[in-house]
Write a protein that holds these residues in place. Structure first.
Motif: not given
Ligand SMILES: NC(=O)c1ccc[n+]([C@@H]2O[C@H](COP(=O)([O-])OP(=O)(O)OC[C@H]3O[C@@H](n4cnc5c(N)ncnc54)[C@H](O)[C@@H]3O)[C@@H](O)[C@H]2O)c1
Length: 250
Positions: A66-68, A70-71
């Motif tokens: 998920e964080q990737d 968004e990044r």
């Protein structure tokens, strides 16, 4: 040939280090887009992007995280100001086994990228496009394996069928935002994924003689259709599911 409305747009492409994703980056650069090329394989991505000409920015990210997701969108917006076009292409092929022999870990691994990851990437991009308020266009790369059931393809086939469903929901929800969402379903495409998909070390000569066009696609042929769907020339096309398969699904 140039498709109307691509020049100057910012495109994010996942699975960009090779195969269909790489060919799509090249086509969109040729159409004078700025391209954010995303892949989990950093070295390969760097090599591929170094060989491309134009405004391309590599971003190493794993779409199953998920964080990737968004990044990658934040980095695209920081570099180019906005994200207008999205090619949700990264995918993996699972082992060719009958359901009764398929380990749940393999089922989960394929679904983690092909549908859960595709959802995470799509969600991050749609949030950005909606916030920009300028519309956009998305192509989800599914497969003929998501249209027609095939043996020994439980994880892959079901993940791609789910992606077609996700694509339709996204088209419904985002039409009012001026964002078009379509799915393409490639048949056999001459990429490093093709031999493993056939459970073979290499693709035998004449393997696709039975198709109406008698051959596998070059990745550039899929990229051309993706570029069309992203362009303003496809301005009334949303919610579509399009085989690019040399006639395989006739
Ligand atoms: N090649 C075919 O015959 C064929 C047919 C139908 C559909 N497709 C689909 O087209 C898409 C592209 O396939 P291809 O043939 O170019 O495959 P490929 O294996 O050549 O390239 C896929 C790329 O996606 C990247 N990737 C994999 N998992 C990732 C992740 N978690 N995060 C970010 N990147 C990731 C890989 O590193 C690789 O560079 C896939 O979704 C595939 O299922 C391919």
């Amino acid at each position: 040939m140039a498709f109307a409305g691509l020049e100057g747009r910012v495109a994010l492409v996942t699975g960009a280090a090779r195969g269909i994703g790489e060919a799509t980056c090249r086509r969109l650069l040729h159409e004078r887009c700025s391209v954010v090329a995303v892949d989990v394989k950093g070295d390969l991505l760097a090599q591929s992007c170094a060989a491309m000409q134009g405004a391309v920015m590599p971003v190493v990210a794993d779409i199953s995280r998920e964080q990737d997701c968004e990044r990658m969108v934040a980095e695209a917006a920081n570099q180019f100001g906005e994200v207008n076009l999205f090619v949700n292409n990264a995918g993996v092929i699972g082992p060719r086994l009958p359901i009764t022999e398929l380990p749940v870990e393999e089922f989960d691994r394929v679904h983690a990228v092909n549908i859960r990851g595709a959802f995470l990437a799509l969600r991050a991009v749609l949030r950005q496009m909606q916030a920009q308020g300028k519309g956009g266009a998305v192509v989800n790369v599914a497969s003929v394996g998501g249209l027609n059931a095939q043996p020994l393809s439980a994880a892959y086939g079901s993940s791609k069928r789910a992606l077609i469903g996700l694509s339709g929901t996204a088209a419904h929800e985002n039409g009012p935002h001026g964002i078009r969402v379509n799915a393409v379903c490639p048949g056999a495409v001459d990429t490093p994924m093709l031999a493993p998909a056939m459970n073979l070390p290499s693709v035998p000569a004449g393997a696709f003689k039975g198709l109406p066009l008698g051959r596998a696609a070059d990745p550039s042929e899929v990229a051309a259709f993706i570029a069309y769907l992203l362009s303003d020339e496809a301005s009334y096309q949303t919610g579509g599911v399009y085989p690019v398969d040399g006639g395989r699904t006739i």
